[in-house]
Design a protein around this motif. Structure first.
Motif, PDB file in Angstrom:
ATOM      1  N   GLN A 126     -11.305  50.987 -49.216  1.00  0.00           N
ATOM      2  CA  GLN A 126     -12.674  50.846 -49.704  1.00  0.00           C
ATOM      3  C   GLN A 126     -13.638  51.691 -48.879  1.00  0.00           C
ATOM      4  O   GLN A 126     -14.689  52.094 -49.372  1.00  0.00           O
ATOM      5  N   LEU A 127     -13.273  51.941 -47.646  1.00  0.00           N
ATOM      6  CA  LEU A 127     -14.078  52.804 -46.783  1.00  0.00           C
ATOM      7  C   LEU A 127     -13.894  54.258 -47.182  1.00  0.00           C
ATOM      8  O   LEU A 127     -14.867  55.004 -47.359  1.00  0.00           O
ATOM      9  N   GLU A 128     -12.649  54.639 -47.380  1.00  0.00           N
ATOM     10  CA  GLU A 128     -12.339  56.043 -47.672  1.00  0.00           C
ATOM     11  C   GLU A 128     -12.868  56.492 -49.024  1.00  0.00           C
ATOM     12  O   GLU A 128     -13.313  57.629 -49.173  1.00  0.00           O
ATOM     13  N   ASN A 129     -12.820  55.610 -50.047  1.00  0.00           N
ATOM     14  CA  ASN A 129     -13.260  56.076 -51.368  1.00  0.00           C
ATOM     15  C   ASN A 129     -14.778  56.121 -51.511  1.00  0.00           C
ATOM     16  O   ASN A 129     -15.287  56.460 -52.574  1.00  0.00           O
ATOM     17  N   LYS A 130     -15.492  55.785 -50.437  1.00  0.00           N
ATOM     18  CA  LYS A 130     -16.954  55.873 -50.469  1.00  0.00           C
ATOM     19  C   LYS A 130     -17.504  56.917 -49.495  1.00  0.00           C
ATOM     20  O   LYS A 130     -18.692  57.215 -49.510  1.00  0.00           O
ATOM     21  N   LYS A 131     -16.630  57.459 -48.663  1.00  0.00           N
ATOM     22  CA  LYS A 131     -17.079  58.477 -47.714  1.00  0.00           C
ATOM     23  C   LYS A 131     -17.330  59.805 -48.418  1.00  0.00           C
ATOM     24  O   LYS A 131     -16.666  60.148 -49.394  1.00  0.00           O
ATOM     25  N   ILE A 132     -18.285  60.546 -47.898  1.00  0.00           N
ATOM     26  CA  ILE A 132     -18.596  61.896 -48.385  1.00  0.00           C
ATOM     27  C   ILE A 132     -18.531  62.827 -47.183  1.00  0.00           C
ATOM     28  O   ILE A 132     -19.260  62.631 -46.206  1.00  0.00           O
ATOM     29  N   GLY A 133     -17.629  63.797 -47.234  1.00  0.00           N
ATOM     30  CA  GLY A 133     -17.452  64.679 -46.087  1.00  0.00           C
ATOM     31  C   GLY A 133     -17.023  63.929 -44.842  1.00  0.00           C
ATOM     32  O   GLY A 133     -17.400  64.299 -43.721  1.00  0.00           O
ATOM     33  N   GLY A 134     -16.262  62.862 -45.056  1.00  0.00           N
ATOM     34  CA  GLY A 134     -15.762  62.082 -43.929  1.00  0.00           C
ATOM     35  C   GLY A 134     -16.758  61.116 -43.327  1.00  0.00           C
ATOM     36  O   GLY A 134     -16.467  60.453 -42.326  1.00  0.00           O
ATOM     37  N   LYS A 135     -17.934  60.998 -43.934  1.00  0.00           N
ATOM     38  CA  LYS A 135     -18.974  60.111 -43.402  1.00  0.00           C
ATOM     39  C   LYS A 135     -19.422  59.105 -44.458  1.00  0.00           C
ATOM     40  O   LYS A 135     -19.347  59.373 -45.661  1.00  0.00           O
ATOM     41  N   LEU A 136     -19.914  57.973 -43.984  1.00  0.00           N
ATOM     42  CA  LEU A 136     -20.354  56.895 -44.869  1.00  0.00           C
ATOM     43  C   LEU A 136     -21.871  56.803 -44.853  1.00  0.00           C
ATOM     44  O   LEU A 136     -22.498  56.934 -43.795  1.00  0.00           O
ATOM     45  N   TYR A 137     -22.453  56.555 -46.033  1.00  0.00           N
ATOM     46  CA  TYR A 137     -23.909  56.519 -46.130  1.00  0.00           C
ATOM     47  C   TYR A 137     -24.421  55.252 -46.806  1.00  0.00           C
ATOM     48  O   TYR A 137     -25.448  55.273 -47.478  1.00  0.00           O
ATOM     49  N   GLY A 138     -23.711  54.159 -46.635  1.00  0.00           N
ATOM     50  CA  GLY A 138     -24.164  52.904 -47.224  1.00  0.00           C
ATOM     51  C   GLY A 138     -23.182  51.787 -46.966  1.00  0.00           C
ATOM     52  O   GLY A 138     -22.042  52.022 -46.546  1.00  0.00           O
ATOM     53  N   LEU A 139     -23.614  50.563 -47.218  1.00  0.00           N
ATOM     54  CA  LEU A 139     -22.733  49.403 -47.115  1.00  0.00           C
ATOM     55  C   LEU A 139     -21.855  49.342 -48.362  1.00  0.00           C
ATOM     56  O   LEU A 139     -22.373  49.239 -49.484  1.00  0.00           O
ATOM     57  N   PRO A 140     -20.534  49.402 -48.224  1.00  0.00           N
ATOM     58  CA  PRO A 140     -19.661  49.303 -49.401  1.00  0.00           C
ATOM     59  C   PRO A 140     -19.794  47.925 -50.053  1.00  0.00           C
ATOM     60  O   PRO A 140     -19.655  46.907 -49.379  1.00  0.00           O
ATOM     61  N   VAL A 141     -20.069  47.896 -51.345  1.00  0.00           N
ATOM     62  CA  VAL A 141     -20.167  46.615 -52.066  1.00  0.00           C
ATOM     63  C   VAL A 141     -19.309  46.596 -53.324  1.00  0.00           C
ATOM     64  O   VAL A 141     -18.910  45.536 -53.801  1.00  0.00           O
ATOM     65  N   GLY A 142     -19.021  47.767 -53.896  1.00  0.00           N
ATOM     66  CA  GLY A 142     -18.224  47.830 -55.112  1.00  0.00           C
ATOM     67  C   GLY A 142     -16.747  47.932 -54.782  1.00  0.00           C
ATOM     68  O   GLY A 142     -16.363  48.599 -53.824  1.00  0.00           O
ATOM     69  N   SER A 143     -15.918  47.255 -55.555  1.00  0.00           N
ATOM     70  CA  SER A 143     -14.475  47.324 -55.355  1.00  0.00           C
ATOM     71  C   SER A 143     -13.798  47.533 -56.700  1.00  0.00           C
ATOM     72  O   SER A 143     -14.464  47.658 -57.727  1.00  0.00           O
ATOM     73  N   THR A 144     -12.473  47.571 -56.680  1.00  0.00           N
ATOM     74  CA  THR A 144     -11.727  47.855 -57.902  1.00  0.00           C
ATOM     75  C   THR A 144     -11.965  46.786 -58.965  1.00  0.00           C
ATOM     76  O   THR A 144     -11.887  45.591 -58.698  1.00  0.00           O
ATOM     77  N   SER A 145     -12.266  47.235 -60.170  1.00  0.00           N
ATOM     78  CA  SER A 145     -12.414  46.334 -61.318  1.00  0.00           C
ATOM     79  C   SER A 145     -11.895  47.051 -62.552  1.00  0.00           C
ATOM     80  O   SER A 145     -11.679  48.267 -62.531  1.00  0.00           O
ATOM     81  N   SER A 146     -11.694  46.305 -63.608  1.00  0.00           N
ATOM     82  CA  SER A 146     -11.084  46.865 -64.815  1.00  0.00           C
ATOM     83  C   SER A 146     -12.056  46.887 -65.995  1.00  0.00           C
ATOM     84  O   SER A 146     -13.000  46.094 -66.055  1.00  0.00           O
ATOM     85  N   VAL A 147     -11.799  47.790 -66.918  1.00  0.00           N
ATOM     86  CA  VAL A 147     -12.579  47.901 -68.153  1.00  0.00           C
ATOM     87  C   VAL A 147     -11.587  47.936 -69.308  1.00  0.00           C
ATOM     88  O   VAL A 147     -10.602  48.676 -69.260  1.00  0.00           O
ATOM     89  N   GLY A 148     -11.819  47.122 -70.322  1.00  0.00           N
ATOM     90  CA  GLY A 148     -10.876  47.117 -71.439  1.00  0.00           C
ATOM     91  C   GLY A 148     -11.216  46.105 -72.493  1.00  0.00           C
ATOM     92  O   GLY A 148     -12.397  45.815 -72.742  1.00  0.00           O
ATOM     93  N   LEU A 149     -10.195  45.555 -73.131  1.00  0.00           N
ATOM     94  CA  LEU A 149     -10.360  44.627 -74.249  1.00  0.00           C
ATOM     95  C   LEU A 149     -10.251  43.183 -73.740  1.00  0.00           C
ATOM     96  O   LEU A 149      -9.226  42.783 -73.190  1.00  0.00           O
ATOM     97  N   ILE A 150     -11.307  42.422 -73.936  1.00  0.00           N
ATOM     98  CA  ILE A 150     -11.335  41.008 -73.555  1.00  0.00           C
ATOM     99  C   ILE A 150     -11.108  40.191 -74.820  1.00  0.00           C
ATOM    100  O   ILE A 150     -11.687  40.481 -75.870  1.00  0.00           O
ATOM    101  N   TYR A 151     -10.262  39.159 -74.721  1.00  0.00           N
ATOM    102  CA  TYR A 151      -9.941  38.384 -75.922  1.00  0.00           C
ATOM    103  C   TYR A 151      -9.807  36.900 -75.601  1.00  0.00           C
ATOM    104  O   TYR A 151      -9.546  36.508 -74.463  1.00  0.00           O
ATOM    105  N   ASN A 152      -9.985  36.087 -76.625  1.00  0.00           N
ATOM    106  CA  ASN A 152      -9.888  34.635 -76.524  1.00  0.00           C
ATOM    107  C   ASN A 152      -8.415  34.228 -76.668  1.00  0.00           C
ATOM    108  O   ASN A 152      -7.844  34.289 -77.754  1.00  0.00           O
ATOM    109  N   LYS A 153      -7.812  33.807 -75.571  1.00  0.00           N
ATOM    110  CA  LYS A 153      -6.382  33.475 -75.578  1.00  0.00           C
ATOM    111  C   LYS A 153      -6.067  32.299 -76.499  1.00  0.00           C
ATOM    112  O   LYS A 153      -5.025  32.281 -77.163  1.00  0.00           O
ATOM    113  N   ASP A 154      -6.955  31.314 -76.531  1.00  0.00           N
ATOM    114  CA  ASP A 154      -6.705  30.131 -77.366  1.00  0.00           C
ATOM    115  C   ASP A 154      -6.613  30.498 -78.842  1.00  0.00           C
ATOM    116  O   ASP A 154      -5.745  29.996 -79.566  1.00  0.00           O
TER     117      ASP A 154
END
Length: 418
Positions: A126-154
């Motif tokens: 999470q640190l590495e995917n937010k660095k720019i030129g090897g440096k960090l410029y903010g508090l990391p808050v976003g992490s891996t999430s998914s986008v897709g089809l949500i459905y009612n299982k019932d």
């Protein structure tokens, strides 16, 4: 025991805040007893109820602070942020993605490093995917999430429906649901960012790093047969009445209501949608699967989001107090859980729901993912592309015209950025 630990941790953060302010000299020490207003800008859709509650809790614990949130409409976010950065009018704090920060320039933000007490607590990836030129410029808050089809299982179990693995299977599911009196797929096209999800999550499944590099260099064109097909497929769902008839008046909020009361069975969005629905109907059983366009690949956001501090802020040290507070495990847990994200910090303890664990085990761990195109091109203003998709769903434009317009707009932005 847990309450005691949280209380002790908050006491430590409070002491750190006092030391940080005291270390800035007499001028800033005097500010301790004064009311400090920190301005924070973010896209409108990010100002969710759980975040409001967190801000309220911070203000209750730090009574001399007030957080003033500036909400920017999603389809104006990139343009407004770039304009404010160019004129030196960024707010004290900015919720920003790495791509947009790269486009604006890191010089507009305060560098964060090992001197920050939270820095070494951040998970390495999470640190590495937010660095720019090897440096960090903010508090990391976003992490891996998914986008897709949500459905009612019932509903799926009640009607003995299989999860669709292709567009043809998806249409068959829609036909059955429609015959049974349900709204198969809810569409909320009044909010342009939601109308773009079907295309973005589907096109992302086919955009490998190699394809992305061709777009980045200007070699590839958006107006191609595959992307036209994707747009036409999802437009057809509306004309064939597999969506709600009021799709051009419907909003994200009405989508939450429609799925929560069981009238609508499916919706395409980020996984945060599941949390929003469950706030209204805690008993509903929802799950997520990849977009049916290419079901073997999961579209993900790799979490490039940060809370950054403007380099021109008059309250840099005070803004860092807020970041320090926000980095606490219990605060990050609430934030990441609200978005259904995975943990950002090593000391966060979060359990994943069954459906989320399934996505993690069968797609993320297996490397069967591709980044969502809005994240890949986060420095590019795609609002015109979103709006044109709205027009297409209204019958005012063809898929060919939408993509032709976007090719021209994209080429101009690409050229301006070089």
């Amino acid at each position: 025991m847990r309450k005691k630990k949280i209380s002790e941790r908050r006491l430590v953060y409070a002491m750190l805040a006092v030391l940080m302010l005291a270390g800035c000299g007499g001028k800033d020490t005097a500010r301790e007893s004064e009311k400090v207003t920190l301005s924070l800008m973010m896209p409108q859709s990010h100002y969710k109820e759980f975040f409001k509650e967190e801000i309220g809790r911070f203000e209750a614990e730090y009574s001399q602070y007030h957080i003033e949130v500036l909400r920017i409409p999603d389809n104006q976010w990139i343009e407004v942020t770039k304009a404010k950065a160019a004129t030196g009018e960024l707010t004290d704090l900015v919720r920003i993605d790495k791509g947009l920060m790269e486009d604006i320039g890191t010089g507009k933000f305060v560098e964060m490093g090992e001197k920050e007490s939270w820095y070494k607590r951040v998970k390495e990836e999470q640190l590495e995917n937010k660095k720019i030129g090897g440096k960090l410029y903010g508090l990391p808050v976003g992490s891996t999430s998914s986008v897709g089809l949500i459905y009612n299982k019932d509903v799926f179990e009640k009607l003995r429906l299989d999860v669709p693995g292709s567009m043809e299977e998806f249409k068959q599911v829609c036909r059955v649901l429609k015959d049974e009196g349900y709204t198969p797929l809810y569409a909320s096209d009044k909010d342009s960012w939601t109308s773009a999800v079907a295309f973005s999550s589907s096109a992302s499944q086919t955009m490998t790093d190699e394809v992305y590099e061709k777009f980045k260099s200007g070699e590839a064109l958006w107006n191609n047969e595959e992307y036209r097909t994707i747009l036409e497929e999802f437009a057809a769902l509306r004309s064939e009445e597999y969506t709600n008839s009021d799709y051009m008046r419907a909003t994200y909020d009405s989508a939450v209501d429609a799925v929560a009361d069981g009238k609508a069975v499916m919706y395409m969005s980020g996984q945060f949608f599941i949390n929003d629905v469950r706030k209204i109907n805690p008993k509903i059983d929802l799950a997520m699967v990849p977009s049916p366009y290419c079901s073997g690949i999961l579209t993900v956001k790799n979490g490039e989001g940060m809370f950054a501090v403007s380099a021109k802020s008059d309250h840099i040290e005070e803004a860092k107090v807020f970041l320090e507070w926000f980095s606490a495990p219990e605060n990050m847990n609430e934030f990441n859980a609200g978005w259904n994200h995975m943990p950002v910090f090593k000391d966060q303890e979060m359990e994943m729901a069954d459906w989320q664990q399934n996505l993690y085990d069968n797609y993320i761990l297996q490397g069967k993912t591709e980044p969502e195109i809005n994240e890949r091109f986060s420095g590019i203003d795609m609002s015109e592309f979103w709006s044109d998709q709205q027009k297409m769903y209204m019958g005012q434009m063809s898929a060919d015209e939408v993509l032709e317009n976007w090719d021209q707009s994209y080429a101009k932005q690409l050229s301006a950025g070089r």
